[in-house]
Motif scaffolding. Structure first.
Motif, mmCIF file in Angstrom:
data_model
loop_
_atom_site.group_PDB
_atom_site.id
_atom_site.type_symbol
_atom_site.label_atom_id
_atom_site.label_comp_id
_atom_site.label_asym_id
_atom_site.label_seq_id
_atom_site.Cartn_x
_atom_site.Cartn_y
_atom_site.Cartn_z
ATOM 1 N N PHE A 48 -20.347 33.474 -10.773
ATOM 2 C CA PHE A 48 -21.856 33.621 -11.127
ATOM 3 C C PHE A 48 -22.796 33.198 -9.832
ATOM 4 O O PHE A 48 -23.559 33.800 -9.335
ATOM 5 N N MET A 49 -22.436 31.959 -9.487
ATOM 6 C CA MET A 49 -23.076 31.267 -8.320
ATOM 7 C C MET A 49 -22.814 31.890 -7.013
ATOM 8 O O MET A 49 -23.846 32.110 -6.159
ATOM 9 N N ALA A 50 -21.736 32.415 -6.840
ATOM 10 C CA ALA A 50 -21.615 33.270 -5.657
ATOM 11 C C ALA A 50 -22.401 34.462 -5.573
ATOM 12 O O ALA A 50 -23.075 34.805 -4.392
ATOM 13 N N ASN A 51 -22.567 34.947 -6.625
ATOM 14 C CA ASN A 51 -23.379 36.304 -6.857
ATOM 15 C C ASN A 51 -24.898 35.760 -6.672
ATOM 16 O O ASN A 51 -25.558 36.635 -5.757
ATOM 17 N N HIS A 68 -26.126 33.247 -4.823
ATOM 18 C CA HIS A 68 -26.329 33.010 -3.282
ATOM 19 C C HIS A 68 -26.379 34.421 -2.508
ATOM 20 O O HIS A 68 -27.105 34.642 -1.510
ATOM 21 N N ASP A 69 -25.594 35.392 -2.991
ATOM 22 C CA ASP A 69 -25.535 36.612 -2.319
ATOM 23 C C ASP A 69 -27.105 37.244 -2.608
ATOM 24 O O ASP A 69 -27.598 37.955 -1.597
ATOM 25 N N ARG A 70 -27.507 37.273 -3.708
ATOM 26 C CA ARG A 70 -28.863 37.682 -4.056
ATOM 27 C C ARG A 70 -30.008 36.909 -3.169
ATOM 28 O O ARG A 70 -30.881 37.689 -2.832
ATOM 29 N N ILE A 71 -29.902 35.572 -3.261
ATOM 30 C CA ILE A 71 -30.816 35.046 -2.088
ATOM 31 C C ILE A 71 -30.622 35.236 -0.915
ATOM 32 O O ILE A 71 -31.777 35.424 -0.171
ATOM 33 N N SER A 72 -29.511 35.429 -0.431
ATOM 34 C CA SER A 72 -29.242 36.028 0.974
ATOM 35 C C SER A 72 -29.985 37.580 1.237
ATOM 36 O O SER A 72 -30.778 37.595 2.038
ATOM 37 N N ILE A 118 -36.036 32.395 -5.535
ATOM 38 C CA ILE A 118 -35.602 32.080 -6.776
ATOM 39 C C ILE A 118 -36.395 32.676 -8.008
ATOM 40 O O ILE A 118 -35.546 33.257 -8.955
ATOM 41 N N PRO A 119 -37.441 32.768 -7.933
ATOM 42 C CA PRO A 119 -38.272 33.514 -9.046
ATOM 43 C C PRO A 119 -37.830 35.130 -9.297
ATOM 44 O O PRO A 119 -37.434 35.365 -10.152
ATOM 45 N N PRO A 120 -37.657 35.853 -8.092
ATOM 46 C CA PRO A 120 -37.187 37.053 -8.416
ATOM 47 C C PRO A 120 -35.774 37.299 -8.782
ATOM 48 O O PRO A 120 -35.258 38.202 -9.405
#
Length: 390
Positions: A109-112, A114-118, A135-137
């Motif tokens: 979950f956390m890897a995903n 970080h991918d979304r944040i990138s 973070i909000p979106p």
């Protein structure tokens, strides 16, 4: 079977648990039953919220909208390995009446995340968004995909995760996400001794405000009972033996994440091809045909309480160096009370054919130790040593 609002609700967690007890799949356990009761209560609250959401949607349609209901308190179930946490989580996830639900290993979950944040930061750089804070979106998208989040093996070891968890989950909880998690540690011990842990402490406070913490102190280690029924020395080498090793590995890993690891010894790094928690898996060639020494094997047994060794061949004088390393490996495992699973070309007494040289004499000790390490008593000692080390 009953169907409510299009979803099958013919079983509660308690009913499914009782069925497993009646069929002999598990033994009734009072600690597990307490968790089962809490899971069923949570299912009821989730169902009520789901129905309330539908009512609010209809109310809006007819001009009768209502305020959002209070958030639901989730569950954080912790306890030692093998107490049935994942089994209970699976039953809950199958039954909970929410279409937007997700069950995932926490690290995945956390890897995903970080991918979304990138991706969001790249979109900002490309001028595709004006939102500077990712973070909000990201939280909004995650909550839209699943408002019931089930995490298996909730643990925090990565500083990058630790630094964003408080803000991420604040946003998720604001969106009404319900968290159910299993873990081997109490929330107070998450990210223990981690770098800049003081910055992580607000997350622990936030977590305890949104979940009920349950300690599953079961009398029986059910995973260990299952493992004790598995063969630990498998011969001869064959596809069937490989399958038996895979099944034993799956039981030990118990759904945990398997990844490459490294163990450092005297400034060198030993590659561990497959590892999960306190278990590691190698081929004989990786352990005994590589330039490893006694201190390397000691380091491995200090790091892992269970070692899998695939494809141990029948050896003769030309393989004396590999045989010597195998002797050292088994000695290290024996002293550390390491649990062993091995596939081999022959029974221990027929693994080394040479009758000359010091290895021939020393291998008799290896045969004796391999035989002892197959016993139930050895498995119990290994389990006790693993708990003490942990």
């Amino acid at each position: 079977m009953h169907v409510r609002d299009g979803l099958a609700t013919h079983l509660t967690v308690a009913q499914r648990y009782d069925h497993l007890v009646e069929t002999g799949a598990v033994k009734r356990d009072s600690a597990q039953e307490r968790v089962v009761k809490e899971l069923d209560l949570l299912i009821d609250r989730i169902q009520d919220k789901r129905m309330a959401r539908k009512s609010r949607a209809l109310g809006w349609l007819f001009g009768k909208g209502k305020k959002t209901s209070d958030p639901i308190m989730g569950l954080y179930i912790h306890g030692e390995v093998g107490r049935g946490k994942s089994m209970l989580m699976d039953m809950f996830f199958d039954i909970v009446p929410a279409r937007a639900k997700r069950r995932v290993h926490f690290n995945d979950f956390m890897a995903n995340v970080h991918d979304r944040i990138s991706r969001h930061r790249q979109a900002l750089k490309d001028g595709k968004t004006m939102e500077t804070d990712p973070i909000p979106p990201v939280a909004a998208a995650l909550a839209e995909e699943a408002w019931v989040l089930c995490f298996d093996e909730f643990t925090v070891t990565d500083i990058a995760d630790a630094m964003i968890l408080s803000r991420l989950f604040s946003a998720l909880f604001e969106h009404g996400v319900v968290l159910i998690a299993t873990s081997n540690v109490d929330p107070e011990h998450l990210y223990r001794d981690g770098l800049n842990r003081g910055l992580f402490l607000p997350f622990i406070k936030l977590l305890k405000e949104h979940v009920k913490v349950l300690n599953l102190v079961a009398d029986t280690d059910y995973r260990m009972e299952k493992l004790n029924r598995l063969p630990v020395y498998m011969t001869p080498l064959s596809p069937e033996t490989d399958q038996m090793m895979d099944e034993a590995w799956d039981s030990v890993v118990d759904g945990g994440k398997v990844a490459e690891d490294h163990v450092e010894v005297m400034g060198r790094k030993i590659l561990v091809p497959r590892a999960s928690r306190n278990a590691a898996r190698f081929t004989f060639a990786e352990l005994c045909e590589a330039p490893l020494a006694a201190r390397d094997y000691l380091a491995l047994t200090q790091r892992y309480s269970t070692l899998f060794i695939d494809h141990v061949p029948v050896m003769d004088l030309p393989q004396r160096n590999a045989a010597k390393r195998f002797i050292l490996l088994i000695d290290a495992m024996y002293e550390a009370k390491t649990r062993i699973f091995v596939s081999a070309g022959a029974r221990p007494e027929a693994l080394y054919l040479a009758t000359t040289g010091v290895e021939s004499f020393e291998f008799a000790r290896t045969v004796s130790r391999l035989t002892e390490m197959q016993s139930r008593e050895w498995a119990d000692q290994s389990a006790a040593a693993a708990i003490t080390a942990g």
